[in-house]
Every structure is written in structure tokens, then in C-alpha cells.
Motif scaffolding. Structure first.
Motif, PDB file in Angstrom:
ATOM      1  N   ASP A 147       0.818  -1.218   0.000  1.00  0.00           N
ATOM      2  CA  ASP A 147       0.000   0.000   0.000  1.00  0.00           C
ATOM      3  C   ASP A 147       0.847   1.262   0.000  1.00  0.00           C
ATOM      4  O   ASP A 147       0.582   2.212  -0.746  1.00  0.00           O
ATOM      5  N   GLU A 148       1.883   1.297   0.824  1.00  0.00           N
ATOM      6  CA  GLU A 148       2.723   2.495   0.918  1.00  0.00           C
ATOM      7  C   GLU A 148       3.484   2.733  -0.383  1.00  0.00           C
ATOM      8  O   GLU A 148       3.535   3.853  -0.894  1.00  0.00           O
ATOM      9  N   ASN A 149       4.057   1.639  -0.941  1.00  0.00           N
ATOM     10  CA  ASN A 149       4.770   1.764  -2.215  1.00  0.00           C
ATOM     11  C   ASN A 149       3.828   2.219  -3.320  1.00  0.00           C
ATOM     12  O   ASN A 149       4.164   3.081  -4.134  1.00  0.00           O
ATOM     13  N   ALA A 156       3.303  10.235  -7.272  1.00  0.00           N
ATOM     14  CA  ALA A 156       4.285  10.746  -8.233  1.00  0.00           C
ATOM     15  C   ALA A 156       3.651  10.940  -9.604  1.00  0.00           C
ATOM     16  O   ALA A 156       3.946  11.910 -10.311  1.00  0.00           O
ATOM     17  N   LEU A 157       2.754  10.038  -9.994  1.00  0.00           N
ATOM     18  CA  LEU A 157       2.064  10.171 -11.273  1.00  0.00           C
ATOM     19  C   LEU A 157       1.104  11.359 -11.263  1.00  0.00           C
ATOM     20  O   LEU A 157       0.965  12.067 -12.257  1.00  0.00           O
ATOM     21  N   THR A 164       8.404  13.102 -16.659  1.00  0.00           N
ATOM     22  CA  THR A 164       8.695  12.524 -15.354  1.00  0.00           C
ATOM     23  C   THR A 164       9.174  11.092 -15.540  1.00  0.00           C
ATOM     24  O   THR A 164       8.690  10.375 -16.405  1.00  0.00           O
ATOM     25  N   SER A 165      10.129  10.698 -14.709  1.00  0.00           N
ATOM     26  CA  SER A 165      10.582   9.311 -14.689  1.00  0.00           C
ATOM     27  C   SER A 165      10.416   8.765 -13.287  1.00  0.00           C
ATOM     28  O   SER A 165      10.774   9.423 -12.310  1.00  0.00           O
ATOM     29  N   THR A 364      12.877  14.312 -13.586  1.00  0.00           N
ATOM     30  CA  THR A 364      12.213  14.328 -12.292  1.00  0.00           C
ATOM     31  C   THR A 364      12.089  12.878 -11.859  1.00  0.00           C
ATOM     32  O   THR A 364      11.337  12.111 -12.448  1.00  0.00           O
ATOM     33  N   THR A 365      12.847  12.465 -10.863  1.00  0.00           N
ATOM     34  CA  THR A 365      12.979  11.065 -10.547  1.00  0.00           C
ATOM     35  C   THR A 365      12.400  10.724  -9.180  1.00  0.00           C
ATOM     36  O   THR A 365      12.710  11.373  -8.199  1.00  0.00           O
ATOM     37  N   SER A 366      11.563   9.697  -9.131  1.00  0.00           N
ATOM     38  CA  SER A 366      11.076   9.155  -7.875  1.00  0.00           C
ATOM     39  C   SER A 366      11.485   7.698  -7.820  1.00  0.00           C
ATOM     40  O   SER A 366      11.151   6.925  -8.715  1.00  0.00           O
TER      41      SER A 366
END
Length: 371
Positions: A147-149, A156-157, A164-165, A364-366
Motif C-alpha cells: 500500500d505504501e509503495n 508521483a504520477l 517525469t521518470s 524528475t525522478t522518484s
């Protein structure tokens, strides 16, 4: 007089899969069936075991070969010798494959090197389609403990700007691919989604990843090893790309596509294959082709096993998320309002991709680490 022996391994790094035991059984059944049909007088006995082995180049400077050493290898050889024109597997292989392969339990057998009799099973056939090939997301529709992931990626989306990446990183076997499918399924209402699954054996082939993506997108018939398309579908593809380029004012740059898809577009200009301008042109052409094909303003490219991509494809795909800094793409009207989002799965034990990421500072990286 003794016939021939073939040793095959499934799950040898870097070609790892969570269902390697089932894949080994499927391959054995296919081999056995083929020999029975084409050479009915030839006996085919196969032994399969699952376990830890030592795999490396064995030998010296004069002669060496890649070898597998371990108890599992020896036991597989004993099962092969005990088999009578059949496929025998151990308990571990049976337990990990029984949802895809039908087995018959046999009396324990005594083999050389083992003090006690070994449990053994005979592989009979692949199970019916509804059990064998049913997608994982249908058999197990809910993700557990993610859930957290999942919230991290969705957030992020939602915050995604024009480019965005998002990189999902984790060790082998923790469920990154399943996680990526779940995200894609959840976001299909918000994005036009393009899927790409990279494979390690193609890492050395230039543009193999991008080529595979375009083959899927345009339904092209292609060579299995090189992914190079051919035939009538490829001819129609080149005509379509030529039309896209003419409408977008990119006709004079089409030759840059030759290296990617083995096209034969002509040009009066000369640019070296590795020049910065050539790279910018290729990125713009790729973005144009994908955009005009999908006719969408928000495009999500999901890349499974991105660490297995060839370098050229990796650089092109990551550059798609930085179109506003591409002088060629910035001039194309069809790309003015398009947002590319790259969602890639990386194995955290592979550092090659991490090095490549550093070459794209505008991203832009997450990074979501799936433990």
C-alpha cells in the motif's frame, strides 16, 4: 553407443524468473514430445531438480567451459539415468510447478550418492489453459503489503509534470513486475500506456528495446533475435512514418531512424551517428511516432526489467521525458501538449542503470524501493 547428454539450466544469472522450475518442465515436455514425433525410435529420458548450484567458468588459460556444480546437478543426472523414456523431477520442482504442470507420484527411488530413497514425480503434461496461462493479476487480484509503495507511485504520477521518470527498484523476486502491472492497470484511465519488457540476452543489440516497443505498437512482424521488422507490415510502417514526418516538417531528418528500425530513408545532410544533434533528432522522431500513433496527450511507458535494456534504448527512452529541452522536439506542434512518463523497474543489485541515470540531470525522478 551411449547416446548424447544435454545439460540445461534455468535461472542462471542474469536470466532469473520466479517460475523457472515450471519453465524447465515445459521445456522438457516440449523436447520429449518433439523427439517422440520426429524420431519415435529414439529414447528421451530427462531428470529435473531445483536447488542452489555453483555456476562459473571452469578450467585454465588453455581450456575452460561454463559449468554447473552442486548436489542438485548430480541428483538431476541420477534421475535421468533412472528414467525410462520419461521426465522425472524432485519434490522441490514439483511443489514450485504443480499449478502449471500435471505430475504423477512414483515410489521413492534409491540413487547413487544418497543414503535414503528420493521422492520422485513424473511430469505428464501442461495443465489446462485456465490454470496454466491465467495471468497472475487474475489469480491474485490484490497486492499484499504494498500500500505504501503503491501510494508513492500514484502520488508521483499525479504530480507528474510534462516529463517525469519513476524508477521502481528492488531485489530479484520481490514482485516488481507484478507491482508494475498493477500500477498500469490502475492508471489506464489517466494515461495511454505502452508496455516494454526488456530481456538480458538482448542487452548488447543496439536499439533492441525501442525496436521491440515500436514492433508492438505498430503490430510489426520481426526477427525473434534482432527484433528487426520485415515484410508488408514493415513497408506500411515506413510509409506511415514518412507521412508523419512530412506533416510535422521532419521529412529531412528521417534518415536518423535508419539505425533504429533498419529503414532506408535518404537524406542530403550528413551527421555522425553519435552526434548530439543526431540524438536530439532521434528522440524527437521517436516521440513524434509514438504520439501520432496513440493520439494521446499523456503517455505512460512502462519498462519491465529496465536494467536489461541496451544502452541506446535506455538513453532514448529516458530522453523522452525531457522533450522541453530538446531543440528539435520543441519545434514540433504535435508534441506541444504531450507528457511522457517513464515508469521503469530496476534490479537494485545491478548498478549499470544507476550510472546511466546520472547522465540525465533534467529528469524528475522518484525511486520506490520495493523491499
Amino acid at each position: 553407443d551411449k547416446g548424447c547428454v544435454l545439460v540445461a539450466s534455468f535461472g542462471t544469472p542474469p536470466l532469473l524468473h520466479v517460475d523457472d522450475p515450471a519453465r524447465a518442465c515445459k521445456a522438457a515436455l516440449a523436447i520429449s514430445d518433439l523427439i517422440a514425433k520426429q524420431h519415435p525410435t529414439v529414447r528421451c529420458s530427462i531428470g529435473i531438480t531445483t536447488g542452489f548450484v555453483f555456476c562459473a567458468s571452469i578450467g585454465n588459460d588453455l581450456r575452460r567451459e561454463f559449468g554447473l556444480l552442486g548436489d542438485s546437478v548430480n541428483l538431476a543426472a541420477r534421475f535421468m539415468m533412472a528414467a525410462n523414456n520419461e521426465i522425472l523431477v524432485d519434490s522441490e520442482t514439483k511443489e514450485l510447478s504443480c499449478d502449471r504442470i500435471a505430475f504423477e507420484s512414483l515410489p521413492p527411488v534409491r540413487v547413487k550418492g544418497k543414503a535414503v530413497a528420493q521422492h520422485v514425480f513424473r511430469a505428464i503434461r501442461r495443465r489446462a489453459v485456465d490454470r496454466d496461462d491465467k495471468p497472475m493479476e487474475q489469480r491474485f487480484p490484490e497486492l499484499i503489503g504494498r500500500d505504501e509503495n503503491f501510494s508513492q507511485v500514484i502520488q508521483a504520477l499525479r504530480n507528474a509534470q510534462r516529463g517525469t521518470s519513476i524508477f521502481i527498484q528492488g531485489e530479484v523476486g520481490v514482485g516488481k513486475s507484478r507491482f508494475l502491472k498493477h500500477i498500469s492497470s490502475h492508471e489506464k484511465q489517466n494515461f495511454e500506456i505502452v508496455h516494454l519488457a526488456a530481456e538480458g540476452q538482448n542487452k548488447s543489440i543496439e536499439y533492441h528495446g525501442v525496436r521491440t516497443l515500436l514492433n508492438t505498437l505498430f503490430d510489426l512482424s520481426a526477427n525473434t533475435a534482432t527484433a528487426l521488422p520485415s515484410g508488408e507490415s514493415f513497408r506500411q510502417f515506413t510509409q506511415l512514418v514518412r507521412g508523419y514526418a512530412a506533416a510535422s516538417g521532419m521529412a529531412q531528418h528521417l534518415h536518423a531512424f535508419n539505425a533504429i528500425m533498419n529503414c532506408h530513408f535518404e537524406s542530403d545532410t550528413f551527421l555522425t551517428n553519435n552526434s548530439t544533434e543526431m540524438h536530439s533528432i532521434r528522440v524527437a522522431l521517436l516521440a513524434m511516432v509514438i504520439t501520432l500513433r496513440l493520439k494521446a496527450s499523456r503517455i505512460l511507458i512502462s519498462v519491465d526489467d529496465a536494467h536489461s535494456l541496451d544502452r541506446d534504448s535506455w538513453v532514448l527512452l529516458t530522453s523522452l521525458t525531457d522533450l522541453q529541452h530538446n531543440p528539435i522536439a520543441a519545434s514540433l506542434q504535435c508534441l506541444e501538449r504531450v507528457s511522457f512518463v517513464l515508469c521503469a523497474v530496476l534490479c537494485s543489485s545491478v548498478h549499470r542503470s544507476s550510472v546511466l541515470l546520472k547522465t540525465h540531470r533534467q529528469l524528475t525522478t522518484s525511486v520506490v524501493v520495493v523491499e
